[in-house]
Design a protein around this motif. Structure first.
Motif, mmCIF file in Angstrom:
data_model
loop_
_atom_site.group_PDB
_atom_site.id
_atom_site.type_symbol
_atom_site.label_atom_id
_atom_site.label_comp_id
_atom_site.label_asym_id
_atom_site.label_seq_id
_atom_site.Cartn_x
_atom_site.Cartn_y
_atom_site.Cartn_z
ATOM 1 N N ARG A 88 -43.345 7.030 47.892
ATOM 2 C CA ARG A 88 -44.011 8.105 47.156
ATOM 3 C C ARG A 88 -43.027 8.958 46.370
ATOM 4 O O ARG A 88 -43.398 9.966 45.799
ATOM 5 C CB ARG A 88 -44.781 8.999 48.128
ATOM 6 C CG ARG A 88 -45.896 8.272 48.846
ATOM 7 C CD ARG A 88 -46.628 9.234 49.745
ATOM 8 N NE ARG A 88 -47.682 8.564 50.485
ATOM 9 C CZ ARG A 88 -48.515 9.205 51.289
ATOM 10 N NH1 ARG A 88 -48.408 10.501 51.459
ATOM 11 N NH2 ARG A 88 -49.450 8.547 51.941
ATOM 12 N N LYS A 155 -47.386 13.328 48.264
ATOM 13 C CA LYS A 155 -48.587 12.550 47.978
ATOM 14 C C LYS A 155 -48.241 11.453 46.979
ATOM 15 O O LYS A 155 -47.306 11.586 46.190
ATOM 16 C CB LYS A 155 -49.718 13.440 47.482
ATOM 17 C CG LYS A 155 -49.422 14.196 46.224
ATOM 18 C CD LYS A 155 -50.562 15.150 45.926
ATOM 19 C CE LYS A 155 -50.129 16.149 44.861
ATOM 20 N NZ LYS A 155 -51.083 17.202 44.732
ATOM 21 N N SER A 156 -49.006 10.373 47.043
ATOM 22 C CA SER A 156 -48.715 9.252 46.153
ATOM 23 C C SER A 156 -49.058 9.624 44.720
ATOM 24 O O SER A 156 -49.848 10.531 44.466
ATOM 25 C CB SER A 156 -49.493 8.005 46.580
ATOM 26 O OG SER A 156 -50.872 8.198 46.391
#
Length: 163
Positions: A88, A155-156
Motif C-alpha cells: 500500500r 489504505k490501498s
C-alpha cells in the motif's frame, strides 16, 4: 479465475475456492501479524529509550516517556511503510509525507494519551512499578493503532478518492 464476493472491507473467496495468499481475510491476518512484530520492536525501542533516559540519564519520567514514544513512532512508521503495508506504499514524496504526518499524529496521539495517562494513573494512584505501567499503556494503544493504520494511514490506492 474464481468468483469472489466483495464487501467494503475485503474480498472473501467463494465457497468453492480455497483460501489463497490473495484472499482478503488471510491477508488481513498476515498484515496484523506483521504489525504486531513491528509493534513488538517498537516496544523494545520505546522501553529501552525510556529506561535509558529515565534511569541512566535521570530525565523526569513523563519527559523521558514522551521522547521514547517519539523515537518508537519514527521506528514503527519506517518498518510499517517498508514491510507491513509495503503493498500500500504508493505515491511520490507528497503522499509519503502526508502518510508519515498522519501516522505520526494518530500514533502519537494514541500513544501519548494511553501511555502517559496510564503511566500517571497507575504509578501515582495505584503504586504500580513504572515499567509495568508503561508497558500496560503500550498494550492499550496497540489494537487502536492497527485499525487506524490499516483503514486510514496505509489504505490501498483503490480506497483513496481521486483528487
Amino acid at each position: 479465475m474464481a468468483k469472489t464476493k466483495s464487501n467494503e472491507r475485503c474480498t472473501v473467496p467463494s465457497a468453492t475456492e480455497p483460501i489463497t495468499k490473495k484472499s482478503g481475510i488471510l491477508e488481513d491476518v498476515r498484515r496484523f501479524f506483521r504489525f504486531g512484530i513491528v509493534g513488538g520492536l517498537g516496544i523494545l525501542v520505546n522501553m529501552g529509550f525510556y529506561a535509558l533516559l529515565h534511569d541512566l540519564v535521570g530525565i523526569y519520567d513523563l519527559i523521558a516517556g514522551a521522547i521514547a514514544i517519539e523515537l518508537s513512532i519514527l521506528n514503527n512508521f519506517t518498518l510499517n511503510e517498508r514491510w507491513t503495508f509495503r503493498d500500500r506504499s504508493w505515491g511520490g514524496w507528497k503522499v509519503w509525507i502526508k502518510r508519515c504526518v498522519a501516522f505520526h499524529l494518530s500514533s502519537g496521539l494514541v500513544a501519548m494519551f494511553t501511555q502517559l495517562v496510564t503511566l500517571y494513573v497507575l504509578t501515582r494512584f495505584m503504586g504500580i512499578w513504572d515499567k509495568l505501567a508503561y508497558l500496560i499503556g503500550i498494550a492499550l494503544g496497540a489494537v487502536a493503532n492497527y485499525f487506524i493504520c490499516s483503514r486510514w494511514i496505509f489504505k490501498s490506492k483503490k480506497e483513496t478518492p481521486s483528487t
